[in-house]
Design a protein around this motif. Structure first.
Motif, mmCIF file in Angstrom:
data_model
loop_
_atom_site.group_PDB
_atom_site.id
_atom_site.type_symbol
_atom_site.label_atom_id
_atom_site.label_comp_id
_atom_site.label_asym_id
_atom_site.label_seq_id
_atom_site.Cartn_x
_atom_site.Cartn_y
_atom_site.Cartn_z
ATOM 1 N N HIS A 199 37.487 42.574 37.844
ATOM 2 C CA HIS A 199 36.627 42.514 39.007
ATOM 3 C C HIS A 199 37.182 43.472 40.168
ATOM 4 O O HIS A 199 38.509 43.119 40.266
ATOM 5 C CB HIS A 199 36.445 40.952 39.501
ATOM 6 C CG HIS A 199 35.397 40.741 40.601
ATOM 7 N ND1 HIS A 199 35.738 41.002 41.845
ATOM 8 C CD2 HIS A 199 34.209 40.236 40.308
ATOM 9 C CE1 HIS A 199 34.578 40.811 42.481
ATOM 10 N NE2 HIS A 199 33.498 40.248 41.628
ATOM 11 N N PRO A 200 36.500 44.019 40.968
ATOM 12 C CA PRO A 200 37.226 45.070 41.888
ATOM 13 C C PRO A 200 37.817 44.127 42.800
ATOM 14 O O PRO A 200 37.222 42.954 43.311
ATOM 15 C CB PRO A 200 36.090 45.716 42.465
ATOM 16 C CG PRO A 200 35.023 45.652 41.372
ATOM 17 C CD PRO A 200 34.961 44.560 40.790
ATOM 18 N N ALA A 201 39.023 44.503 43.242
ATOM 19 C CA ALA A 201 39.716 43.522 44.259
ATOM 20 C C ALA A 201 40.450 44.611 45.221
ATOM 21 O O ALA A 201 40.766 45.623 45.017
ATOM 22 C CB ALA A 201 40.549 42.680 43.637
ATOM 23 N N ILE A 227 46.376 40.006 45.867
ATOM 24 C CA ILE A 227 45.036 40.340 45.311
ATOM 25 C C ILE A 227 43.911 39.608 45.921
ATOM 26 O O ILE A 227 43.884 38.433 46.122
ATOM 27 C CB ILE A 227 44.938 40.142 43.889
ATOM 28 C CG1 ILE A 227 46.025 40.822 43.161
ATOM 29 C CG2 ILE A 227 43.596 40.522 43.369
ATOM 30 C CD1 ILE A 227 46.008 42.465 43.026
ATOM 31 N N ARG A 228 43.084 40.257 46.535
ATOM 32 C CA ARG A 228 41.749 39.563 47.427
ATOM 33 C C ARG A 228 40.582 40.139 46.968
ATOM 34 O O ARG A 228 40.310 41.203 46.843
ATOM 35 C CB ARG A 228 41.792 40.046 48.934
ATOM 36 C CG ARG A 228 40.813 39.366 49.620
ATOM 37 C CD ARG A 228 40.587 37.922 49.620
ATOM 38 N NE ARG A 228 39.577 37.313 50.558
ATOM 39 C CZ ARG A 228 38.463 37.213 50.356
ATOM 40 N NH1 ARG A 228 37.930 37.287 49.080
ATOM 41 N NH2 ARG A 228 37.269 36.656 51.045
ATOM 42 N N LYS A 229 39.865 39.518 45.946
ATOM 43 C CA LYS A 229 38.742 39.987 45.134
ATOM 44 C C LYS A 229 37.522 40.188 46.196
ATOM 45 O O LYS A 229 37.458 39.540 47.288
ATOM 46 C CB LYS A 229 38.119 38.929 44.110
ATOM 47 C CG LYS A 229 39.290 38.765 42.868
ATOM 48 C CD LYS A 229 38.542 37.808 41.746
ATOM 49 C CE LYS A 229 39.296 37.827 40.710
ATOM 50 N NZ LYS A 229 38.631 36.908 39.559
ATOM 51 N N LEU A 230 36.714 41.293 45.804
ATOM 52 C CA LEU A 230 35.539 41.643 46.490
ATOM 53 C C LEU A 230 34.498 40.546 46.082
ATOM 54 O O LEU A 230 33.542 40.923 45.394
ATOM 55 C CB LEU A 230 35.270 42.926 46.402
ATOM 56 C CG LEU A 230 36.216 44.163 47.066
ATOM 57 C CD1 LEU A 230 35.719 45.379 46.784
ATOM 58 C CD2 LEU A 230 36.120 43.803 48.654
ATOM 59 N N ASP A 231 34.719 39.222 46.685
ATOM 60 C CA ASP A 231 33.548 38.358 46.123
ATOM 61 C C ASP A 231 32.500 38.421 47.068
ATOM 62 O O ASP A 231 32.268 38.953 48.142
ATOM 63 C CB ASP A 231 34.189 36.924 45.921
ATOM 64 C CG ASP A 231 34.910 36.724 47.642
ATOM 65 O OD1 ASP A 231 34.528 37.235 48.556
ATOM 66 O OD2 ASP A 231 35.987 35.767 47.273
ATOM 67 N N PRO A 232 31.380 37.415 46.755
ATOM 68 C CA PRO A 232 30.133 37.479 47.770
ATOM 69 C C PRO A 232 30.617 37.115 49.108
ATOM 70 O O PRO A 232 29.906 37.539 50.027
ATOM 71 C CB PRO A 232 29.277 36.544 47.082
ATOM 72 C CG PRO A 232 29.684 36.512 45.628
ATOM 73 C CD PRO A 232 31.133 36.617 45.651
#
Length: 761
Positions: A199-201, A227-232
């Motif tokens: 997943h992109p982060a 790491i901070r995911k590009l979540d919704p």
């Protein structure tokens, strides 16, 4: 080209009355055609252009906001990771306090930045502790990210990896750390987009720092990887901030024009995913509102075009006739009417062009300047028609000897030039002999035999002259020498024919010898502190007393050294002598002038360091004075050299301030320690109110920028009073002291006049 313009204007005047109206019609139709083409193009592409502009701006906006988000993540962590306790607990070495790390890093900090994963690694990127969802995680969780972290680690020591501009570096133990202008260590950090768990982060890498005890920085600190995911949730916040509708992650780029997209790539330029959204669309509205206007204008244009077609046709015909007339006028302006040869203007243009187009450095442009001996007498005895025929035959003979690329021109009645590319002297001799050979046979004119000879002078460039005008002047000098030697011969230009050239070369050789044999001398002019009248420092001035020519002004031999390439040698001599003299001057400060050519020399810094080591002097006693010539391009290399000089301990002063066109710009570019007001602002200040105002403004500017101000050229008591009233701290001039020999400086210091000399101010 002035003659060409005058002739062209004359021809235009002859046809202006006939074609005035037609030209006006042509101009109008062409203007309408141009405007219509642009307007139709604008209509046809309006929607696409407008939409593409919006799509581009949206992509740029999203890209900028991602950078802002990444920067915000770094700055949030920077606050939490600045602490002496944290550096002691987990900041250096492999031995860390795991419990402290779990509570403060994996738990508290991870929750603060909403991290998906966090890793504590050593300075080489090896894992020390891992957390996932705020809880400790196995080492295997870090393996997929290790390679990316190792690529980031070397960037932390580069300017791009520092949190601000570097003021200086400090050595603590084995560690060399960059510090900013506020005296605090600069943060080493980096951020980028990565692939994490498919997943992109957003990934940040930041070094731990102390907040008070900077002595703790004795070895490279550990790093925290977040790491901070590009979540919704994060995408929703980004979409709300950027006003982008339906922002989401897709595996492929958007197709069609219903969605816009931005590719997410990692450090290896590998495409990870696409951020897509619904773009704002204004094209249809624009098209609907502009279509009626376009239709009406096209109808109007068709009517105008139909009316103007006949006028355009006739106007084009007249325009072609006028162009042909102007071409003839230009040819006549650049060529001799009798012989059809290029005239003086054309020859100078061709000569300049040939100088600029030489194929290599060894190639020379050789110019032969010759005229016919006693041609005036031929005209007067047998008639001008005979003289003209002789000139025609001379040109015919010349053309048979010319090579491809040669230029033959007529400068005056019987004055001709031949220009040829060659190798200088050999080509000049070859050309001179060929020209003389042309006149060995008599000329047959109207049944008569006429013996004609010629004299010739030759010169070549760039060896003997820098430009076309000078090489022609040199050839003219050589022609005069040929006539003085008896005519019917050629002579090459030599340095002995021009006293100025001889003097210049002699002076250059003598200056080179004076530097090598230590025949120069140094003088020192005191700089006075107006506060109490004491001597604050000395300015070093180089002097040259020639055994035969006497005292030679620096205004003469310093420019000569710069033009002859002697400035590095002269500058090194001055530095060595000033450093040696300074041992006898106690702790007195000394200013040294640096030439622009000296400071940009390849080995200037290396030579300066060697002289410091050999003479064992303290750099803080010396101020280097530079002029605007050093900073004309404000290149990174020049600014870097000046910064390196300051780091070595030298002070930097901007000399002759106010005489150039961009002095203020240089004060923004570099932090000088001192500015010296040019003497032109002091001379005549008694009667010049504007000069007084300018001087006060310069002093106020210097104080604002924390720079000392020195006024040069103070020669009268009234000048001193006005300069003091303007607020100058220091002055220099004949009112106080002329330049002193080193022995006089030593005597002055020995009698303690530096401390006891006071001015009545």
């Amino acid at each position: 080209m002035f003659i060409v313009d005058r002739l062209a204007q004359k021809f235009r005047g002859l046809v202006r009355a006939e074609v005035g109206m037609r030209r006006a019609v042509l101009v109008i139709v062409v203007a309408l055609a141009t405007f219509t083409a642009a307007l139709v193009g604008a209509f046809l592409h309006a929607t696409r252009t407008a939409d593409e502009a919006i799509r581009d701006s949206e992509r740029q906006l999203l890209e900028n906001h991602l950078d802002v988000t990444l920067r915000g993540l770094l700055e949030t962590q920077a606050i939490q990771l600045s602490g002496d306790e944290g550096l002691r607990k987990v900041g250096q070495g492999p031995a860390i306090d795991a419990a402290w790390a779990d509570a403060n890093l994996g738990g508290f900090l991870g929750d603060t930045v909403d991290a998906s994963a966090m890793y504590l690694v050593d300075p080489d990127g090896r894992l020390l502790r891992a957390w996932a969802q705020r809880r400790p995680a196995p080492a295997a969780h870090y393996q997929a990210l290790a390679a990316e972290v190792r690529r980031v680690v070397p960037l932390l020591d580069t300017p791009a990896g520092l949190s601000g501009p570097v003021r200086t570096y400090r050595q603590s133990g084995a560690l060399r750390w960059a510090f900013g202008g506020d005296g605090r260590p600069l943060r080493r950090w980096q951020g980028r987009i990565v692939q994490h768990d498919g997943h992109p982060a957003l990934m940040t890498v930041i070094a731990l720092l102390p907040d008070h005890d900077y002595r703790l920085l004795r070895q490279a600190p550990n790093l925290l990887v977040t790491i901070r995911k590009l979540d919704p949730a994060l995408l929703a916040r980004i979409g709300e901030a950027t006003l982008l509708q339906d922002l989401r992650l897709d595996a492929a780029p958007p197709s069609g024009r219903t969605r816009n997209g931005l590719a997410l790539v990692d450090s290896t330029h590998r495409e990870l995913a696409w951020l897509t959204w619904r773009p704002h669309v204004v094209g249809p509205l624009l098209l609907a509102r502009t279509t009626p206007l376009l239709a009406g204008y096209l109808v109007f244009y068709c009517l105008v075009l139909a009316i103007g077609l006949l006028a355009i046709r006739e106007a084009i015909h007249v325009s072609r006739e006028l162009a042909a007339s102007e071409a003839r006028a230009q040819h006549n302006a650049l060529h001799d009417p009798l012989l059809g040869l290029p005239n003086r203007t054309h020859v100078m243009q061709r000569l300049t062009s040939m100088l600029a187009q030489r194929r290599d450095d060894g190639e020379q442009v050789v110019l032969a300047f010759f005229d016919l001996d006693r041609f005036k007498a031929i005209n007067e005895t047998v008639g001008h028609h005979v003289g003209d025929d002789i000139l025609v035959q001379v040109v015919d003979r010349l053309r048979q000897t010319l090579r491809p690329g040669d230029v033959l021109g007529r400068l005056a009645s019987d004055e001709f030039v031949v220009v040829r590319m060659g190798d200088g002297r050999a080509t000049a001799d070859e050309l001179g002999r060929a020209l003389m050979q042309l006149f060995t046979e008599p000329f047959r004119v109207f049944g008569q035999t006429v013996n004609v000879t010629a004299s010739c002078g030759l010169s070549w460039a760039p060896e003997q002259a820098p430009d076309a005008k000078t090489v022609l002047r040199n050839a003219d000098i050589a022609l005069f020498e040929a006539k003085a030697k008896g005519r019917a011969r050629y002579r090459r230009f030599t340095a002995e024919m021009d006293a100025t050239i001889r003097w210049r070369r002699d002076m250059e050789a003598e200056l080179r010898r004076a530097i090598a044999c230590n025949h120069l001398a140094m003088a020192y002019q005191p700089i006075v502190n107006l506060a109490d009248g004491s001597i604050a420092s000395f300015e070093a001035l180089v002097r040259w007393t020639h055994p035969e020519r006497g005292e030679i002004s620096p205004g003469t031999f310093v420019p000569l050294a710069e033009q002859a390439g002697l400035m590095p040698e002269l500058g090194d001599w001055v530095l060595r002598r000033v450093f040696a003299d300074s041992h006898d001057f106690g702790t007195a400060e000394i200013s040294i002038n640096l030439s622009p050519l000296q400071i940009v020399a390849r080995d200037f810094i290396a030579t300066l360091r060697r002289l410091l080591a050999e003479e064992r002097v303290d750099p803080s006693r010396f101020t280097f004075e530079i002029t605007e010539g050093v900073l004309l391009d404000r290149s990174d290399r020049v600014l870097g050299l000046l910064g390196e000089l300051q780091d070595m301990g030298f002070r930097i002063a901007l000399d002759d301030f106010g005489t150039g066109y961009s002095s203020l710009a240089y004060l923004r570019t570099f932090q000088f320690d001192r500015i010296k007001v040019d003497r032109s602002f002091v001379q005549g200040i008694e009667s010049d109110v504007d000069a007084q105002s300018i001087l006060r403004a310069i002093v106020a500017l210097g104080r604002t920028l924390r720079m000392k101000v020195v006024a040069e050229g103070v020669e009268t008591l009234l000048q001193q009073q006005l300069v003091h009233a303007a607020g100058c701290q220091y002055v220099q001039g004949f009112l106080y002291w002329r330049a002193l020999t080193p022995e006089q400086v030593v005597s002055l210091l020995a009698t303690d006049r530096v401390q006891t000399y006071r001015l009545a101010v």
